[in-house]
Design a protein around this motif. Sequence first.
Motif, PDB file in Angstrom:
ATOM      1  N   UNK A   1     -39.088  44.145  66.554  1.00 46.68           N
ATOM      2  CA  UNK A   1     -40.054  44.445  66.726  1.00 46.68           C
ATOM      3  C   UNK A   1     -39.948  45.990  66.138  1.00 46.68           C
ATOM      4  N   UNK A   2     -39.720  46.585  65.258  1.00 46.26           N
ATOM      5  CA  UNK A   2     -39.173  47.411  64.678  1.00 46.26           C
ATOM      6  C   UNK A   2     -39.558  48.940  65.272  1.00 46.26           C
TER       7      UNK A   2
ATOM      8  N   UNK B   1     -29.588  43.109  71.214  1.00 47.64           N
ATOM      9  CA  UNK B   1     -30.164  42.243  71.832  1.00 47.64           C
ATOM     10  C   UNK B   1     -30.824  41.089  71.482  1.00 47.64           C
ATOM     11  N   UNK B   2     -31.087  41.390  70.029  1.00 50.53           N
ATOM     12  CA  UNK B   2     -31.504  40.200  68.504  1.00 50.53           C
ATOM     13  C   UNK B   2     -30.261  39.171  68.734  1.00 50.53           C
TER      14      UNK B   2
ATOM     15  N   UNK C   1     -30.047  34.929  69.227  1.00 55.14           N
ATOM     16  CA  UNK C   1     -30.180  34.420  67.415  1.00 55.14           C
ATOM     17  C   UNK C   1     -30.723  34.629  66.416  1.00 55.14           C
ATOM     18  N   UNK C   2     -31.337  35.873  66.480  1.00 54.97           N
ATOM     19  CA  UNK C   2     -31.607  36.160  65.064  1.00 54.97           C
ATOM     20  C   UNK C   2     -31.154  37.402  64.765  1.00 54.97           C
TER      21      UNK C   2
ATOM     22  N   UNK D   1     -35.415  44.490  57.550  1.00 58.00           N
ATOM     23  CA  UNK D   1     -36.009  45.255  59.130  1.00 58.00           C
ATOM     24  C   UNK D   1     -35.373  45.856  59.331  1.00 58.00           C
ATOM     25  N   UNK D   2     -34.186  46.074  59.156  1.00 58.94           N
ATOM     26  CA  UNK D   2     -32.642  47.832  59.010  1.00 58.94           C
ATOM     27  C   UNK D   2     -34.038  48.866  59.793  1.00 58.94           C
TER      28      UNK D   2
END
Length: 423
Positions: free
Chosen positions: A201-202, A389-390, A394-395, A401-402
Amino acid sequence: MFLSCLHSAVIKSGYGKSLIYQLLPTLLNERNLYEQRRSGEIVLSWSTPIILVVSPLNSLVDDQIRKINDSTCLKATILKKNYGEFGANFSVDEPGIKDTLFDILYLHPEACLSSKAGFNLFQSVPYQNSVEAIVVDEAHCILEWGDDFRTDYSHLGMLCALFPSVPVLALSATASKKDREAIKGTLHMRNPLEVVGSLNRPNIFYEKVFRNGPDIESYEQILTPIAKNLLAQKIEYPLTIFYLNLRWCGFAYRLFETILGHEQYFPTGADPIPENRLFSQFHSPQTAAMKEQILNELGHSHSKLRVVFATVAMGMGVDIPAITNIIHIGPPRTVREYMQETGRAGRDGSSSRVLLFYNNRDIAKNRKGISEDIREYCHLEHSCMRKYLLDCLDVELTTEEQVVGHLCCSNCSLVCDCVDCTI
């Protein structure tokens, strides 16, 4: 394709997972009509295709039923236990809806597994002929609650076995590879189609702060400035959800009452009724009517309610688009739970902030149920909090997405060397 196989979907919160099964009744009706026309046989049925949806919390179910019945042509209801002269039985909980004349039937696992009456209901001819899909919403509850809290979650495979030819869909916003394997095992899924989206969730900024001193003192230090800001800004204060345990919900509520006084109602001089109060509390001991009133208020684009003190009862699936801040005083037991609760923020796409206050007692090894992943998260000093957290789920973040350091987390913001920070 959906109607012929088992599915598992992991999609981030706020991404519309519920629409997957809310569209099914219409699609199933169209399919049935097409097959009848093709065969030349018109069947007049007194029932409609039913989607069974297993859901964990009344607040989540009530919110979804209200929205479905108010804004669509579908009919949704919940299966509830009633007590009569001849003992317990189950019936739908929507006036005017009888038998199987509805499209979506919500239920808790206990409604069909712990009760012989509920189990027998689904073995009856009307349900055996009408149920065309089973959905396990918030499927991670199988892992979090199935062992000791709500053991029927670990036996949901029995519900699936009652309808052996009916497809099953498991939905979650927080499930690692190991979690997905456990969920598939419980539901007896064999080689299901898995749809896994990015859980990043950027627009959320992650922050954590160590809280010092005794509990009462530290709670006052955290809550008092927020109460004063609410007093000054009134309905302009960004919508904020506090997650804390039940005993501290009452403490926080009383502290806000003391600081805001008569100004806790808006506009100034308004009637002292819940609908006009700027803050509230949401937890399981509250009446269903009070919880429904809070959810209705939060769903409005111009809600007067700006701060809510909540327990896990408000943790999953409730769709409140405009939440700007999520604040935890004390961490939940697992990263999975933390991501569920922080996932309430920024569902409208706006910049949001999630803040965790913790102390050593919160993450002590003798604290019952606390997991090593959340303990390590609290101890994290220099590494990216978002990535940690990701990783637990396993994300893997792609290059696209950085997130820029000062928008990512409190650790990354300290070392951000982007143009804005350099200037």
